[in-house]
Design a protein around this motif. Structure first.
Motif, PDB file in Angstrom:
ATOM      1  N   ARG A 147       0.836  -1.207   0.000  1.00 41.93           N
ATOM      2  CA  ARG A 147       0.000   0.000   0.000  1.00 41.93           C
ATOM      3  C   ARG A 147       0.866   1.250   0.000  1.00 41.93           C
ATOM      4  O   ARG A 147       0.522   2.255  -0.641  1.00 41.93           O
ATOM      5  N   LYS A 148       2.003   1.193   0.684  1.00 35.99           N
ATOM      6  CA  LYS A 148       2.897   2.352   0.741  1.00 35.99           C
ATOM      7  C   LYS A 148       3.444   2.730  -0.633  1.00 35.99           C
ATOM      8  O   LYS A 148       3.749   3.900  -0.882  1.00 35.99           O
ATOM      9  N   VAL A 149       3.602   1.740  -1.505  1.00 37.06           N
ATOM     10  CA  VAL A 149       4.098   2.040  -2.853  1.00 37.06           C
ATOM     11  C   VAL A 149       2.935   2.249  -3.820  1.00 37.06           C
ATOM     12  O   VAL A 149       3.072   2.108  -5.025  1.00 37.06           O
ATOM     13  N   HIS A 150       1.768   2.571  -3.249  1.00 38.60           N
ATOM     14  CA  HIS A 150       0.591   3.023  -3.995  1.00 38.60           C
ATOM     15  C   HIS A 150      -0.125   1.911  -4.761  1.00 38.60           C
ATOM     16  O   HIS A 150      -0.833   2.192  -5.728  1.00 38.60           O
ATOM     17  N   ALA A 151       0.044   0.665  -4.328  1.00 41.76           N
ATOM     18  CA  ALA A 151      -0.804  -0.394  -4.875  1.00 41.76           C
ATOM     19  C   ALA A 151      -2.237  -0.153  -4.413  1.00 41.76           C
ATOM     20  O   ALA A 151      -2.474   0.244  -3.271  1.00 41.76           O
ATOM     21  N   ASN A 152      -3.189  -0.373  -5.307  1.00 41.58           N
ATOM     22  CA  ASN A 152      -4.594  -0.235  -4.911  1.00 41.58           C
ATOM     23  C   ASN A 152      -5.345  -1.556  -4.967  1.00 41.58           C
ATOM     24  O   ASN A 152      -6.526  -1.621  -4.624  1.00 41.58           O
ATOM     25  N   THR A 200      -7.758  -7.197   6.615  1.00 39.83           N
ATOM     26  CA  THR A 200      -6.570  -6.360   6.445  1.00 39.83           C
ATOM     27  C   THR A 200      -6.706  -5.483   5.209  1.00 39.83           C
ATOM     28  O   THR A 200      -6.346  -4.296   5.227  1.00 39.83           O
ATOM     29  N   ALA A 201      -7.241  -6.043   4.129  1.00 44.11           N
ATOM     30  CA  ALA A 201      -7.456  -5.257   2.912  1.00 44.11           C
ATOM     31  C   ALA A 201      -8.454  -4.134   3.162  1.00 44.11           C
ATOM     32  O   ALA A 201      -8.261  -2.999   2.699  1.00 44.11           O
ATOM     33  N   GLU A 202      -9.525  -4.431   3.885  1.00 42.38           N
ATOM     34  CA  GLU A 202     -10.498  -3.387   4.212  1.00 42.38           C
ATOM     35  C   GLU A 202      -9.843  -2.275   5.023  1.00 42.38           C
ATOM     36  O   GLU A 202     -10.064  -1.084   4.769  1.00 42.38           O
ATOM     37  N   ASP A 203      -9.033  -2.649   6.006  1.00 39.39           N
ATOM     38  CA  ASP A 203      -8.385  -1.656   6.863  1.00 39.39           C
ATOM     39  C   ASP A 203      -7.434  -0.760   6.074  1.00 39.39           C
ATOM     40  O   ASP A 203      -7.273   0.426   6.396  1.00 39.39           O
ATOM     41  N   LEU A 204      -6.806  -1.329   5.030  1.00 38.94           N
ATOM     42  CA  LEU A 204      -5.813  -0.577   4.260  1.00 38.94           C
ATOM     43  C   LEU A 204      -6.394   0.073   3.008  1.00 38.94           C
ATOM     44  O   LEU A 204      -5.681   0.769   2.290  1.00 38.94           O
ATOM     45  N   GLY A 205      -7.670  -0.162   2.732  1.00 39.03           N
ATOM     46  CA  GLY A 205      -8.275   0.409   1.536  1.00 39.03           C
ATOM     47  C   GLY A 205      -7.818  -0.250   0.253  1.00 39.03           C
ATOM     48  O   GLY A 205      -7.774   0.391  -0.804  1.00 39.03           O
ATOM     49  N   LEU A 206      -7.493  -1.537   0.320  1.00 37.92           N
ATOM     50  CA  LEU A 206      -7.086  -2.291  -0.860  1.00 37.92           C
ATOM     51  C   LEU A 206      -8.260  -3.091  -1.404  1.00 37.92           C
ATOM     52  O   LEU A 206      -9.100  -3.575  -0.642  1.00 37.92           O
ATOM     53  N   ARG A 207      -8.317  -3.233  -2.715  1.00 36.19           N
ATOM     54  CA  ARG A 207      -9.272  -4.147  -3.328  1.00 36.19           C
ATOM     55  C   ARG A 207      -8.566  -5.463  -3.632  1.00 36.19           C
ATOM     56  O   ARG A 207      -7.384  -5.487  -3.962  1.00 36.19           O
TER      57      ARG A 207
END
Length: 311
Positions: free
Chosen positions: A107-112, A141-148
């Protein structure tokens, strides 16, 4: 209801993909120029998937071949990683802490978005016995980090508890370790798993799409034999192949014999070829390949219907 796509500027809802009607009889069957019919599957990101609402709660739509987030009105382009998870066969045995660390760093390297493994045998550890702890953790964990997430849930490799009679048979008549695409009980177990996993996470905003299949084949991809040994040489698959041939040739064994250069008296006598043609010109082997593709497609379509019903 299943996951839906709402086309831009269209009030209705439809399923991704259009499948041309095919002529059903004769060796020279070709697509016919008719109105297409909607199907459930789209070939995206290396697998077969169904689209799901984005984290914001709206639909993902397709506009000019691109995803669009209906909440923001902006294009949404998945960019991230194929992150193998809970798949011990490929040494993906991360601890929960490692999962959290890895996903945060991505997520830090802008993966979505991430493609992840929800491996059948790691979840359904015995017949009708499920361990959801690791997939629950990944989704949360994905929900918490805003990842799909694009979870891969369709596999040709079934769990270790699968009865041997549900497994495919190789051309040398040995048992393989991949699913028998034609066995009704194997298909039922496959669709039951698809239904359970999609139903469990149907309300999660992290699920972008379900990948319903990846690298399906009528041979074992990990086999060390060169060339690979093909599968499907059991009585159930043989009967399905003969039935396909009968439909393909409109019930005329004479038409098959004319195309193949054979002298069978009925479709019940036809046997699957075990040798790949050295000159690549063998009408009988060509028909076998077409049946194999249809067989896999029919099996995966059952999984798609299960996902649509559960999610």
């Amino acid at each position: 209801m299943g996951r839906r796509i709402k086309p831009a500027g269209h009030p209705g809802v439809y399923w991704i993909g259009v499948k041309d009607r095919l002529q059903h009889c004769g060796p020279a069957a070709r697509p016919v120029a008719r109105r297409g019919r909607p199907v459930l599957l789209g070939l995206v990101l290396g697998g077969l998937l169904l689209l799901a609402p984005p984290p914001a709660g709206g639909f993902i739509i397709l506009t000019n071949g691109y995803f669009r987030d209906t909440e923001s009105g902006s294009y949404w382009i998945p960019h991230g990683f194929a992150y193998q998870t809970i798949n011990s066969a490929v040494f993906a045995t991360q601890s929960p802490a490692q999962i959290e660390y890895d996903m945060l760093e991505m997520r830090k390297v802008h993966a979505n978005s991430l493609r992840v493994d929800f491996t059948w045998g790691e979840i359904e550890t015995n017949d009708n016995q499920f361990d959801w702890s690791r997939t629950d953790h990944i989704v949360q964990t994905a929900e918490d980090l805003g990842l799909r997430l694009f979870p891969l849930i369709g596999y040709q490799y079934p769990p270790s508890w699968f009865p041997t009679q549900w497994l495919a048979v190789k051309q040398n008549r040995e048992q393989s370790n991949i699913i028998n695409y034609e066995h009704p009980d194997a298909r039922s177990a496959y669709t039951d798993f698809i239904s359970r996993v999609t139903g469990r996470y149907q309300d999660s905003p992290a699920i972008a799409a379900w990948i319903l299949g990846n690298e399906y084949a009528y041979f074992d991809l990990w086999e060390t034999n060169d060339p690979h040994l093909f599968v499907g040489y059991d009585s159930i698959s043989q009967a399905a192949f003969r039935n396909w041939l009968s439909n393909h040739y409109c019930g005329s064994i004479a038409a098959l014999n004319s195309n193949w250069g054979t002298a069978y008296s009925s479709f019940d006598e036809v046997l699957m070829s075990t040798n790949y043609p050295s000159d690549r010109h063998d009408p009988g082997y060509h028909d076998l390949i077409q049946w194999r593709k249809q067989s896999i497609g029919d099996s995966v379509a059952l999984g798609a219907a299960a996902a649509r019903s559960a999610d």
